[in-house]
Design a protein around this motif. Structure first.
Motif, mmCIF file in Angstrom:
data_model
loop_
_atom_site.group_PDB
_atom_site.id
_atom_site.type_symbol
_atom_site.label_atom_id
_atom_site.label_comp_id
_atom_site.label_asym_id
_atom_site.label_seq_id
_atom_site.Cartn_x
_atom_site.Cartn_y
_atom_site.Cartn_z
ATOM 1 N N GLU A 1 -10.093 -2.086 -4.838
ATOM 2 C CA GLU A 1 -9.304 -2.104 -4.144
ATOM 3 C C GLU A 1 -9.311 -0.997 -3.300
ATOM 4 N N SER B 1 0.827 -0.622 0.196
ATOM 5 C CA SER B 1 -0.096 0.101 -0.090
ATOM 6 C C SER B 1 0.826 1.131 0.054
ATOM 7 N N ALA C 1 -2.526 -3.659 1.802
ATOM 8 C CA ALA C 1 -3.816 -2.991 0.215
ATOM 9 C C ALA C 1 -3.724 -4.260 -0.333
ATOM 10 N N ARG D 1 -7.458 0.514 0.572
ATOM 11 C CA ARG D 1 -6.410 0.502 1.025
ATOM 12 C C ARG D 1 -6.623 1.303 2.559
ATOM 13 N N GLN E 1 -6.665 -6.183 -3.457
ATOM 14 C CA GLN E 1 -6.915 -6.051 -4.226
ATOM 15 C C GLN E 1 -8.388 -7.128 -4.897
#
Length: 138
Positions: free
Chosen positions: A73, A22, A36, A75, A38
């Protein structure tokens, strides 16, 4: 099974979760830990009902790749687990929006009073413009 709405659930293998590094705050840790998330969800090959698939592809067209894969996504948090939950929650919200059947539009006719008001406003505008034209000709 991942429960997205009260009536819709998907198999866990339908949503791919990839953990990546991230950006943003986190100090030295940000360069070492992949926090992070995805989330990749293949809408076209999913077990969702057909009309929900179509609406989801239309509503989320900015996040859908050309092959029909929805990419979310997450984050926002510094912890991997919180980002994972956030991505799944956002997928659930998107599916819930797509699962709502839009109300069909009922054609209506303008009331006679509204038609009268519109014509009266047009006459007033026309008269005002006419006054300007006449004063310019002199």
């Amino acid at each position: 099974m991942i429960q997205l709405t009260k009536t819709i659930a998907i198999r866990e293998d339908e949503a791919q979760l990839v953990f990546v590094r991230s950006s943003g705050p986190g100090g030295q840790n940000v360069n070492k830990v992949a926090t992070a998330v995805q989330l990749r969800f293949d809408v076209t090959a999913s077990s969702l009902p057909g009309e929900v698939k179509e609406r989801l592809l239309r509503l989320e067209r900015g996040r859908v790749a050309g092959d029909g894969v929805l990419v979310i996504e997450a984050r926002r948090f510094r912890e991997q687990e919180k980002n994972r939950e956030d991505a799944l929650r956002r997928l659930g919200e998107a599916v819930a929006r797509a699962a709502e059947r839009p109300k069909p539009r009922r054609r209506t006719r303008p009331t006679s009073a509204s038609r009268e008001r519109r014509l009266e406003a047009k006459k007033r505008r026309s008269a005002a413009k006419g006054e300007r034209r006449r004063s310019g000709e002199e």
